[in-house]
Design a protein around this motif. Structure first.
Motif, PDB file in Angstrom:
ATOM      1  N   ASN A 102      19.781  10.926  40.483  1.00 24.58           N
ATOM      2  CA  ASN A 102      20.563  11.351  40.888  1.00 24.58           C
ATOM      3  C   ASN A 102      20.604  12.250  42.134  1.00 24.58           C
ATOM      4  O   ASN A 102      20.371  13.110  42.451  1.00 24.58           O
ATOM      5  N   SER A 103      21.481  10.994  42.775  1.00 26.22           N
ATOM      6  CA  SER A 103      21.363  12.027  44.226  1.00 26.22           C
ATOM      7  C   SER A 103      22.471  11.767  45.078  1.00 26.22           C
ATOM      8  O   SER A 103      24.165  10.159  44.595  1.00 26.22           O
ATOM      9  N   ASN A 104      22.691  11.901  46.595  1.00 26.47           N
ATOM     10  CA  ASN A 104      24.202  12.078  47.000  1.00 26.47           C
ATOM     11  C   ASN A 104      23.905  10.721  48.344  1.00 26.47           C
ATOM     12  O   ASN A 104      24.597  10.382  48.999  1.00 26.47           O
ATOM     13  N   LEU A 105      23.156  10.522  48.263  1.00 27.42           N
ATOM     14  CA  LEU A 105      22.165   9.486  49.142  1.00 27.42           C
ATOM     15  C   LEU A 105      22.132   9.714  50.523  1.00 27.42           C
ATOM     16  O   LEU A 105      22.722   8.223  51.447  1.00 27.42           O
ATOM     17  N   VAL A 106      22.296  10.552  50.925  1.00 31.81           N
ATOM     18  CA  VAL A 106      22.737  10.873  52.734  1.00 31.81           C
ATOM     19  C   VAL A 106      21.358  11.340  53.378  1.00 31.81           C
ATOM     20  O   VAL A 106      21.788  11.519  54.890  1.00 31.81           O
ATOM     21  N   LEU A 107      20.066  11.109  52.344  1.00 34.89           N
ATOM     22  CA  LEU A 107      19.017  11.766  52.810  1.00 34.89           C
ATOM     23  C   LEU A 107      17.902  10.822  52.931  1.00 34.89           C
ATOM     24  O   LEU A 107      16.507  10.087  51.955  1.00 34.89           O
ATOM     25  N   THR A 108      18.534   9.374  53.905  1.00 36.59           N
ATOM     26  CA  THR A 108      17.998   8.136  53.652  1.00 36.59           C
ATOM     27  C   THR A 108      16.489   8.048  53.934  1.00 36.59           C
ATOM     28  O   THR A 108      15.737   7.580  53.310  1.00 36.59           O
ATOM     29  N   GLU A 109      15.905   8.821  54.830  1.00 36.34           N
ATOM     30  CA  GLU A 109      14.465   8.603  55.280  1.00 36.34           C
ATOM     31  C   GLU A 109      13.975   9.221  53.507  1.00 36.34           C
ATOM     32  O   GLU A 109      12.534   8.252  53.092  1.00 36.34           O
ATOM     33  N   ASN A 110      13.925  10.199  53.070  1.00 30.85           N
ATOM     34  CA  ASN A 110      12.831  10.632  51.745  1.00 30.85           C
ATOM     35  C   ASN A 110      13.272   9.770  51.259  1.00 30.85           C
ATOM     36  O   ASN A 110      12.632   9.440  49.767  1.00 30.85           O
ATOM     37  N   LEU A 111      14.346   9.348  50.254  1.00 31.03           N
ATOM     38  CA  LEU A 111      14.260   8.259  50.097  1.00 31.03           C
ATOM     39  C   LEU A 111      13.820   7.177  49.757  1.00 31.03           C
ATOM     40  O   LEU A 111      12.880   6.701  49.489  1.00 31.03           O
ATOM     41  N   ARG A 112      14.081   6.420  51.287  1.00 30.21           N
ATOM     42  CA  ARG A 112      12.798   4.972  51.465  1.00 30.21           C
ATOM     43  C   ARG A 112      11.597   5.884  51.241  1.00 30.21           C
ATOM     44  O   ARG A 112      11.178   4.828  50.535  1.00 30.21           O
ATOM     45  N   ILE A 113      11.083   6.493  51.307  1.00 30.64           N
ATOM     46  CA  ILE A 113       9.915   7.077  51.231  1.00 30.64           C
ATOM     47  C   ILE A 113       9.665   6.878  49.650  1.00 30.64           C
ATOM     48  O   ILE A 113       8.346   6.127  49.153  1.00 30.64           O
ATOM     49  N   LEU A 114      10.540   7.533  49.112  1.00 33.71           N
ATOM     50  CA  LEU A 114      10.469   6.699  47.543  1.00 33.71           C
ATOM     51  C   LEU A 114      10.302   5.756  46.906  1.00 33.71           C
ATOM     52  O   LEU A 114       9.675   5.036  45.871  1.00 33.71           O
ATOM     53  N   LEU A 115      11.491   4.529  47.135  1.00 33.17           N
ATOM     54  CA  LEU A 115      11.521   3.352  47.264  1.00 33.17           C
ATOM     55  C   LEU A 115      10.382   2.421  47.747  1.00 33.17           C
ATOM     56  O   LEU A 115       9.474   1.610  46.903  1.00 33.17           O
ATOM     57  N   ASP A 116       9.450   2.608  49.087  1.00 29.49           N
ATOM     58  CA  ASP A 116       8.620   2.045  49.194  1.00 29.49           C
ATOM     59  C   ASP A 116       7.376   2.697  48.389  1.00 29.49           C
ATOM     60  O   ASP A 116       6.324   0.964  48.616  1.00 29.49           O
ATOM     61  N   LYS A 117       7.084   3.332  47.906  1.00 33.42           N
ATOM     62  CA  LYS A 117       5.781   3.647  47.066  1.00 33.42           C
ATOM     63  C   LYS A 117       6.027   3.078  45.505  1.00 33.42           C
ATOM     64  O   LYS A 117       5.579   3.585  44.192  1.00 33.42           O
ATOM     65  N   GLU A 118       7.804   2.213  45.713  1.00 35.04           N
ATOM     66  CA  GLU A 118       8.078   1.955  44.181  1.00 35.04           C
ATOM     67  C   GLU A 118       7.746   3.416  42.579  1.00 35.04           C
ATOM     68  O   GLU A 118       7.295   2.787  41.489  1.00 35.04           O
ATOM     69  N   LEU A 119       8.775   3.857  43.528  1.00 36.00           N
ATOM     70  CA  LEU A 119       8.567   5.022  41.791  1.00 36.00           C
ATOM     71  C   LEU A 119       9.825   5.389  41.680  1.00 36.00           C
ATOM     72  O   LEU A 119       9.903   5.879  40.915  1.00 36.00           O
ATOM     73  N   ILE A 120      10.775   4.693  41.958  1.00 36.55           N
ATOM     74  CA  ILE A 120      12.638   4.733  41.431  1.00 36.55           C
ATOM     75  C   ILE A 120      12.358   3.627  40.826  1.00 36.55           C
ATOM     76  O   ILE A 120      12.619   2.279  41.208  1.00 36.55           O
ATOM     77  N   ASP A 121      13.524   4.038  38.967  1.00 34.80           N
ATOM     78  CA  ASP A 121      13.384   2.792  38.247  1.00 34.80           C
ATOM     79  C   ASP A 121      15.681   2.430  38.532  1.00 34.80           C
ATOM     80  O   ASP A 121      15.846   1.370  38.139  1.00 34.80           O
ATOM     81  N   HIS A 122      15.840   3.886  39.184  1.00 36.93           N
ATOM     82  CA  HIS A 122      17.297   3.725  38.879  1.00 36.93           C
ATOM     83  C   HIS A 122      17.656   4.881  39.072  1.00 36.93           C
ATOM     84  O   HIS A 122      17.241   5.719  39.629  1.00 36.93           O
ATOM     85  N   ILE A 123      19.235   4.665  40.096  1.00 31.23           N
ATOM     86  CA  ILE A 123      19.610   5.232  40.334  1.00 31.23           C
ATOM     87  C   ILE A 123      21.095   5.705  40.314  1.00 31.23           C
ATOM     88  O   ILE A 123      21.850   5.084  40.437  1.00 31.23           O
ATOM     89  N   ALA A 124      21.685   6.508  40.626  1.00 28.77           N
ATOM     90  CA  ALA A 124      22.767   7.281  39.746  1.00 28.77           C
ATOM     91  C   ALA A 124      23.424   7.743  41.197  1.00 28.77           C
ATOM     92  O   ALA A 124      22.990   8.961  42.330  1.00 28.77           O
ATOM     93  N   THR A 125      25.027   7.197  41.923  1.00 29.19           N
ATOM     94  CA  THR A 125      25.269   8.148  42.586  1.00 29.19           C
ATOM     95  C   THR A 125      27.042   8.392  42.776  1.00 29.19           C
ATOM     96  O   THR A 125      27.384   7.350  41.939  1.00 29.19           O
ATOM     97  N   ASP A 126      27.532   9.299  43.579  1.00 29.40           N
ATOM     98  CA  ASP A 126      28.980   9.950  44.045  1.00 29.40           C
ATOM     99  C   ASP A 126      29.313   8.748  44.642  1.00 29.40           C
ATOM    100  O   ASP A 126      28.678   9.303  45.741  1.00 29.40           O
TER     101      ASP A 126
END
Length: 247
Positions: A102-126
């Motif tokens: 569950n993220s506000n999705l404004v820290l894009t580069e940090n998100l990219r790191i986790l996505l590139d490593k295939e560690l996230i299956d589901h994201i919730a955002t407002d």
């Protein structure tokens, strides 16, 4: 590794729609949403938050793993502590759990790191509409908004399941929702596995929000406003829409 957290909930039926999850609350946030009822977690209040070793979190995951489908990490903004989060998510996958963020999705580069490593299956955002007011960072909202849109593109590129939450503020959100969705349509239409949840903002006495005066003015939208928001989302995005009620 140390991570600053506010707690761990064994079982939740509401944080990942349609699934059972365990929930980890991570402290710290870079937005100042006036309606936020987790603002003590967001500011890292030491009466609420405590630094723990990630090993303690792994022990909790091991203890509850058999009962749940997902590890859901919320906050605050978990991506502020993405290195510790990466370690926790890796462990959750090792024990065959799915990972939700569950993220506000404004820290894009940090998100990219986790996505590139295939560690996230589901994201919730407002989806904050209007973002300039609902985010509580009016002076820098445009930069954050650009990052939010960029993060949505990443989600589309990686094929992640998205729970798009629509917080509805009384006499406010519906004035901007349609235009905001139209602006995002080129990227949201690329996310194949997306569903939306219309959430009424709830204030005192049910919650203790960051800005009580703001919340007194804008919380507790009417049933008609929730229906209007639902209809707008459905018309623009054409996705499955669920509506929560505060009464």
């Amino acid at each position: 590794m140390i991570i600053n957290i506010a707690g761990y909930q064994d079982i939740s039926l509401i944080d990942v729609h349609g699934y059972v999850s365990s929930v980890l609350w991570v402290c710290g946030c870079n937005l100042k949403c006036p309606y936020c009822h987790n603002w003590r977690i967001a500011i890292g209040d030491p009466s609420t938050c405590k630094p723990v070793d990630t090993g303690e979190v792994k022990e909790e995951i091991t203890r509850t793993r058999r009962y749940v489908d997902y590890l859901h990490v919320t906050g605050g903004e978990p991506l502020l502590q993405h290195r510790a989060l990466e370690e926790i998510y890796e462990f959750a996958h090792e024990v065959k759990l799915l990972n939700s963020l569950n993220s506000n999705l404004v820290l894009t580069e940090n998100l990219r790191i986790l996505l590139d490593k295939e560690l996230i299956d589901h994201i919730a955002t407002d989806l904050r509409a209007p973002f300039s007011i609902m985010s509580g960072v009016e002076s820098s909202w445009s930069t954050y908004w650009e990052k939010f849109v960029e993060s949505l593109r990443l989600i589309a590129d990686h094929g992640i399941r998205l729970e798009l939450r629509i917080p509805v503020a009384r006499s406010l959100t519906n004035k901007y929702l349609g235009k905001t969705l139209e602006e995002l349509l080129p990227v949201l239409s690329r996310i194949e596995n997306i569903y939306c949840i219309v959430n009424p903002l709830v204030g005192p006495p049910h919650t203790q929000p960051r800005d009580r005066e703001w919340s007194a003015k804008y919380c507790f939208p009417t049933e008609e406003e929730l229906e209007e928001a639902r209809a707008t989302v459905e018309a623009v995005l054409g996705c499955k829409v669920f509506v929560k009620k505060w009464w």
